[in-house]
Design an enzyme around this catalytic site. Structure first.
Site, PDB file in Angstrom:
ATOM      1  N   GLU A   1     -25.997   1.357 -34.091  1.00 42.74           N
ATOM      2  CA  GLU A   1     -26.863   0.197 -33.829  1.00 42.74           C
ATOM      3  C   GLU A   1     -26.889  -0.622 -35.132  1.00 42.74           C
ATOM      4  O   GLU A   1     -26.257  -1.658 -35.222  1.00 42.74           O
ATOM      5  CB  GLU A   1     -28.275   0.666 -33.414  1.00 42.74           C
ATOM      6  CG  GLU A   1     -29.237  -0.468 -33.075  1.00 42.74           C
ATOM      7  CD  GLU A   1     -30.701   0.015 -32.948  1.00 42.74           C
ATOM      8  OE1 GLU A   1     -31.062   1.065 -33.522  1.00 42.74           O
ATOM      9  OE2 GLU A   1     -31.497  -0.705 -32.308  1.00 42.74           O
TER      10      GLU A   1
ATOM     11  N   HIS B   1     -38.625   4.850 -25.851  1.00 42.62           N
ATOM     12  CA  HIS B   1     -39.591   5.387 -26.834  1.00 42.62           C
ATOM     13  C   HIS B   1     -40.989   5.211 -26.243  1.00 42.62           C
ATOM     14  O   HIS B   1     -41.362   4.092 -25.893  1.00 42.62           O
ATOM     15  CB  HIS B   1     -39.485   4.628 -28.151  1.00 42.62           C
ATOM     16  CG  HIS B   1     -38.127   4.727 -28.781  1.00 42.62           C
ATOM     17  ND1 HIS B   1     -37.837   5.613 -29.802  1.00 42.62           N
ATOM     18  CD2 HIS B   1     -36.971   4.061 -28.532  1.00 42.62           C
ATOM     19  CE1 HIS B   1     -36.570   5.479 -30.153  1.00 42.62           C
ATOM     20  NE2 HIS B   1     -36.016   4.547 -29.396  1.00 42.62           N
TER      21      HIS B   1
ATOM     22  N   HIS C   1     -29.635   8.360 -32.434  1.00 44.90           N
ATOM     23  CA  HIS C   1     -29.372   6.921 -32.563  1.00 44.90           C
ATOM     24  C   HIS C   1     -28.264   6.738 -33.592  1.00 44.90           C
ATOM     25  O   HIS C   1     -28.346   7.263 -34.710  1.00 44.90           O
ATOM     26  CB  HIS C   1     -30.601   6.183 -33.091  1.00 44.90           C
ATOM     27  CG  HIS C   1     -31.689   5.953 -32.088  1.00 44.90           C
ATOM     28  ND1 HIS C   1     -32.295   6.955 -31.398  1.00 44.90           N
ATOM     29  CD2 HIS C   1     -32.280   4.802 -31.676  1.00 44.90           C
ATOM     30  CE1 HIS C   1     -33.225   6.434 -30.597  1.00 44.90           C
ATOM     31  NE2 HIS C   1     -33.240   5.129 -30.751  1.00 44.90           N
TER      32      HIS C   1
ATOM     33  N   ASP D   1     -35.261   0.821 -24.190  1.00 48.00           N
ATOM     34  CA  ASP D   1     -35.598   1.135 -25.580  1.00 48.00           C
ATOM     35  C   ASP D   1     -37.111   1.000 -25.832  1.00 48.00           C
ATOM     36  O   ASP D   1     -37.820   2.000 -25.856  1.00 48.00           O
ATOM     37  CB  ASP D   1     -34.789   0.227 -26.528  1.00 48.00           C
ATOM     38  CG  ASP D   1     -34.509   0.846 -27.885  1.00 48.00           C
ATOM     39  OD1 ASP D   1     -34.860   2.019 -28.094  1.00 48.00           O
ATOM     40  OD2 ASP D   1     -33.933   0.147 -28.742  1.00 48.00           O
ATOM     41  N   ASP D   2     -37.590  -0.212 -26.041  1.00 44.91           N
ATOM     42  CA  ASP D   2     -39.015  -0.481 -26.329  1.00 44.91           C
ATOM     43  C   ASP D   2     -39.385  -1.754 -25.545  1.00 44.91           C
ATOM     44  O   ASP D   2     -39.496  -2.843 -26.135  1.00 44.91           O
ATOM     45  CB  ASP D   2     -39.214  -0.723 -27.834  1.00 44.91           C
ATOM     46  CG  ASP D   2     -38.604   0.386 -28.680  1.00 44.91           C
ATOM     47  OD1 ASP D   2     -39.208   1.459 -28.770  1.00 44.91           O
ATOM     48  OD2 ASP D   2     -37.495   0.178 -29.219  1.00 44.91           O
TER      49      ASP D   2
ATOM     50  N   HIS E   1     -33.249   6.252 -22.341  1.00 44.15           N
ATOM     51  CA  HIS E   1     -33.554   5.881 -23.733  1.00 44.15           C
ATOM     52  C   HIS E   1     -34.801   5.002 -23.773  1.00 44.15           C
ATOM     53  O   HIS E   1     -34.722   3.777 -23.616  1.00 44.15           O
ATOM     54  CB  HIS E   1     -32.346   5.150 -24.332  1.00 44.15           C
ATOM     55  CG  HIS E   1     -32.439   4.925 -25.813  1.00 44.15           C
ATOM     56  ND1 HIS E   1     -31.570   5.490 -26.721  1.00 44.15           N
ATOM     57  CD2 HIS E   1     -33.300   4.201 -26.554  1.00 44.15           C
ATOM     58  CE1 HIS E   1     -31.883   5.112 -27.946  1.00 44.15           C
ATOM     59  NE2 HIS E   1     -32.949   4.317 -27.876  1.00 44.15           N
TER      60      HIS E   1
END
Ligand code: ADE
Ligand code: ZN
Length: 327
Positions: free
Chosen positions: A192, A11, A189, A270-271, A9
């Site tokens: 969350e 981005h 997603h 994630d980021d 996961h």
């Protein structure tokens, strides 16, 4: 020595170091100074502001060669953290405005950079074409068509990211059906910024086999048991959840409770620069917060490899690499 890791996961734009984005903005004479704090890090107030800052940073990535540079930079950092296989979310929305021929050019640039990174850093990458929920179902259809046109050994999945409070999963059913028919594997997603009902809706209405985050399933233990029973895999990003204020601390994050109840959990960043994390930090915090040692951490990587959307031969290679555990 660093443990070998598998990250499902991630981005691609969200993994762009702030200095990388500043350099691109400088080259293109774009003023995006408002998205950085005084130390040069990305600055955002909450999740919704984060999405705006993310999109402003992404606006500097205007050409296939920008994405090629980004792919190489991101894979170099991930490999440094011990990642041997990653899947990244890619959005034709940002790569050519959902025009299929432009998308093919961006894709080729990213794939070439990924092949070089595999040769130079020993990390393998695959792509998941991702619709952005708050851009709406119409744009998601165009995104799904881009995905279907380029489905294959490298584009192996289709996903949904963005503002979970915008619309319902069922609004995106056409796009997910289109992607599934093209042979793509599915993730979305959910759970969350939405509760357990959001996880249930994504699972039921989109037929996904993995859920991005999914952590708020913990608020409905019947759902947790159903996810465990069905073998649905959660792409958990604890550092992201804590940085965005979903949980006040690592100790309060539900990953250990989900795992203890039999859910297949994996861990990703994630980021990473937005949340000041890396896969090394995620592992360190899991160790400190829940006492997970090498055995538990290696199990995360094996679960992730088994849930990867790549072909069987690639998966086999990754699982074999994991067997001798150190990079
Ligand atoms: N896009 C990038 N990061 C995201 C996140 N954590 N949730 C939803 N959409 C995203
Ligand atoms: Zn995400």
């Amino acid at each position: 020595m660093e443990l070998k890791k598998v990250e499902l996961h991630l981005h691609l734009e969200g993994a762009a170091p702030p200095a990388f984005i500043r350099q691109l903005a400088h080259e293109k004479r774009m003023d995006i100074s408002g998205i950085f704090d005084e130390n040069g890090n990305y600055a955002y107030r909450d999740f919704w502001h984060f999405l705006q800052v993310y999109e402003a940073a992404t606006s500097t990535l205007t050409r296939p060669e920008d994405y090629a540079r980004l792919t190489r930079a991101v894979l170099s950092e991930a490999a440094e953290a011990g990642v041997i296989y990653a899947e990244t979310f890619l959005s034709p929305d940002f790569c050519g405005g959902r025009d299929v021929s432009a998308w093919r050019e961006y894709l080729q640039a990213m794939q070439e950079a990924a092949m070089e990174a595999e040769r130079d850093f020993g990390i393998t990458l695959r792509g998941i074409v991702t619709a952005i929920r708050h851009f709406g179902p119409e744009k998601a259809r165009e995104t799904a068509l881009c995905a279907a046109e380029t489905a294959g050994d490298w584009i192996t999945g289709f996903g949904l990211a963005g503002d979970e409070q915008s619309g319902q999963p069922v609004d995106f059913k056409w796009s997910f059906d289109c992607a599934r028919e093209a042979g793509l594997r599915l993730t979305a997603h959910a759970g969350e910024w939405g509760g357990p009902e959001s996880v249930r809706a994504a699972w039921r209405d989109l037929g996904v086999e993995r859920i991005g985050h999914g952590v708020r399933a913990i608020e409905d233990l019947r759902l947790v048991d159903e996810l465990a029973e069905a073998g649905v895999v959660l792409e958990v990003c604890p550092g992201s959840n804590v940085a965005l204020g979903l949980y006040p601390s690592w100790a309060q994050h539900p990953i250990a409770r989900l795992r203890d109840r039999g859910v297949k959990v994996t861990v990703s960043t994630d980021d990473p620069p937005f949340f000041h994390t890396t896969m090394v930090r995620e592992y360190e915090m899991l160790n400190r917060s829940f006492g997970w040692e090498t055995e538990e951490l290696n199990q995360l990587a094996r679960t992730a490899a088994e849930a990867a959307f790549c072909d069987a031969a690639t998966k086999d290679k990754i699982l074999k690499k994991l067997e001798n555990k150190d990079v």
